[in-house]
Write a protein that holds these residues in place. Structure first.
Motif, short mmCIF file in Angstrom:
data_model
loop_
_atom_site.label_atom_id
_atom_site.label_comp_id
_atom_site.label_asym_id
_atom_site.label_seq_id
_atom_site.Cartn_x
_atom_site.Cartn_y
_atom_site.Cartn_z
N LEU A 166 -1.18 -9.86 -22.28
CA LEU A 166 -0.93 -8.97 -23.41
C LEU A 166 -1.24 -7.55 -22.95
O LEU A 166 -2.34 -7.28 -22.44
N ALA A 168 -0.87 -3.19 -23.86
CA ALA A 168 -0.61 -2.12 -24.82
C ALA A 168 -0.04 -0.94 -24.06
O ALA A 168 -0.26 -0.80 -22.85
N LEU A 177 -6.37 0.36 -28.94
CA LEU A 177 -5.72 -0.95 -28.92
C LEU A 177 -6.16 -1.70 -27.66
O LEU A 177 -5.42 -1.83 -26.69
N ILE A 180 -7.23 -8.15 -29.07
CA ILE A 180 -6.25 -8.87 -29.88
C ILE A 180 -6.40 -8.48 -31.34
O ILE A 180 -5.40 -8.27 -32.05
N LEU A 183 -4.47 -5.54 -32.77
CA LEU A 183 -3.01 -5.63 -32.91
C LEU A 183 -2.56 -5.53 -34.37
O LEU A 183 -1.38 -5.29 -34.63
N LYS A 186 0.42 -3.43 -35.75
CA LYS A 186 1.14 -2.84 -34.62
C LYS A 186 2.50 -3.50 -34.40
O LYS A 186 2.78 -4.59 -34.88
N VAL A 188 4.92 -5.29 -31.87
CA VAL A 188 4.77 -6.06 -30.65
C VAL A 188 6.13 -6.56 -30.18
O VAL A 188 6.84 -7.24 -30.92
N LEU A 205 -2.98 -14.44 -31.63
CA LEU A 205 -3.38 -13.85 -32.90
C LEU A 205 -4.25 -14.82 -33.68
O LEU A 205 -5.30 -14.44 -34.24
N VAL A 215 1.44 -8.52 -37.70
CA VAL A 215 2.08 -7.58 -36.77
C VAL A 215 3.56 -7.49 -37.09
O VAL A 215 4.11 -8.33 -37.80
N ASP A 236 4.27 -0.90 -29.57
CA ASP A 236 2.88 -0.57 -29.23
C ASP A 236 2.30 -1.51 -28.20
O ASP A 236 1.40 -1.13 -27.45
N ALA A 237 2.80 -2.75 -28.18
CA ALA A 237 2.24 -3.77 -27.29
C ALA A 237 3.30 -4.81 -26.98
O ALA A 237 4.36 -4.86 -27.64
#
Length: 381
Positions: A166, A168, A177, A180, A183, A186, A188, A205, A215, A236-237
């Motif tokens: 994962l 960011a 960020l 986890i 998130l 955010k 993703v 998550l 998310v 963002d991620a």
């Protein structure tokens, strides 16, 4: 203009020259809001009009003409129900038309990418043995009566070995960020819904008390598009695998939050048998005997790394057949069990998760798709 790849899917594309910063109209995509699609990661985009959410992503198309050498786009026609997102970061757009089985994409007239869904392969009854990522699509195929057997390990998330992570964007990471839990709220990026990346995101998550609803999931089709969206700040991620993790970090636009394997074990891919091949027990066991030997050699060279010369040999062999630079191969070698043994219990975990999230249409029991007896017998010989 906002430039953002749609979660939805394109059905028709008007003829425009996106290299001249023109905006082409795209019809029949999501019924929620108007967005724009970035074709070149510059200032070009196409405005999305009309809105109809489309879920199915495996309808196929064929090429009916080529784009002009000056970079102009041409009209794109597609099936009545779906065309996947076109998010290529080059200005020469593709030309496709309907075909009942396969998807062909042309980009810049210099390569053709062919996507062949595994369910279509099995439907042709011409594949005896294969390797595939284990996704909701595979399980749906089995749930709908298309028999197959996952028989051995092909790659997994194993703690201590870099495979998927994962990440960011550097800006988001610097703004906090870094976990986890952070998130929540955010954007993703993943490849597509029901993919291994979707599964990993959901499980990660949930390990921290969050859900996918916490998310905004942004399906972008291809890993290259996910990486570009992370770099441009459109997401963002994201979750990436190697060698992409290292590439993003080296280029400075992404930072690692955690390895997936640090959160959960996960059987990402497997070797499968067709039902016809499985009936030939002698051949099925002999294949597993050879595969078991190959896994032993791979493990000794790649995982244990006791002999640098052996590792070099394995890298060269893989690079030769997958036509990928050796440097990328070295970064992307997955963990594989020394004997090729499948994490059979994890298949049940995956099926239960996909089913609970409405991603499997019908009922499916792990015992209907897992058959490790061929490898077990091979290991006795």
């Amino acid at each position: 203009m906002a430039v953002f790849a749609p979660v939805q899917h394109i059905r028709a594309l008007g003829q425009e020259d996106v290299t001249e910063r023109c905006v082409a109209a795209v019809a029949w995509t999501g019924q929620h809001h108007e967005v724009a699609v970035d074709f070149s990661r510059e200032e070009n985009g196409i405005s999305v009009e009309w809105k109809e959410w489309i879920l199915h992503t495996y309808e196929g198309f064929k090429i009916f003409c080529f784009c002009h050498s000056d970079g102009c786009t041409v009209e794109v026609l597609a099936p009545d129900d779906v065309v996947g997102i076109f998010y290529f970061y080059k200005t020469r757009v593709i030309c496709v038309n309907r075909h009942e089985r396969f998807a062909f994409f042309v980009n810049e007239l210099d390569f053709v990418l062919i996507e062949i869904p595994v369910d279509r392969i099995f439907a042709s009854s011409k594949v005896d043995v294969g390797a595939t990522g284990i996704t909701a699509g595979l399980y749906n195929m089995a749930a709908k009566g298309q028999k197959l057997y996952i028989v051995a390990d092909k790659g997994r998330e194993e703690k201590g070995y870099s495979s998927s992570a994962l990440l960011a964007s550097s800006a988001e990471y610097d703004n906090g960020l870094t976990s986890i839990e952070a998130l929540k709220g955010k954007r993703v990026g993943i490849t597509q819904k029901g993919s291994t990346f979707h599964y990993m995101l959901g499980r990660m998550l949930e390990s921290k008390g969050l859900t996918l609803d916490d998310v905004t999931i942004v399906p972008l089709g291809k890993l290259s598009a996910v990486m570009a969206a992370l770099q441009s700040g459109q997401i963002d991620a994201c979750i990436l695998n190697e060698p992409n993790i290292t590439k993003v970090k080296n280029e400075g636009y992404g930072k690692e939050i955690t390895q997936v394997s640090a959160v959960m074990p996960y059987q990402t891919s497997g070797i499968f048998y067709s039902p016809e091949f499985a009936k030939n027990k002698d051949a099925a066991v002999r294949f597993m005997k050879a595969y078991n030997k190959a896994c032993n050699e791979y493990y000794n060279a790649v995982v244990d790394k006791k002999d640098p010369a052996k590792l070099d040999e394995v890298v060269k062999i893989i690079a030769k057949y997958v036509k990928t630079p050796e440097a990328d191969i070295r970064l992307g070698l997955p963990y594989v069990d020394k004997n090729g043994v499948l994490m059979a219990d994890d298949i049940k975990t995956q099926i239960d998760w996909y089913s609970s999230h409405g991603m499997i249409d019908g009922k499916l029991d792990a015992k209907d798709v897992v058959n490790t007896s061929f490898l077990e017998e091979a290991m006795k010989k």
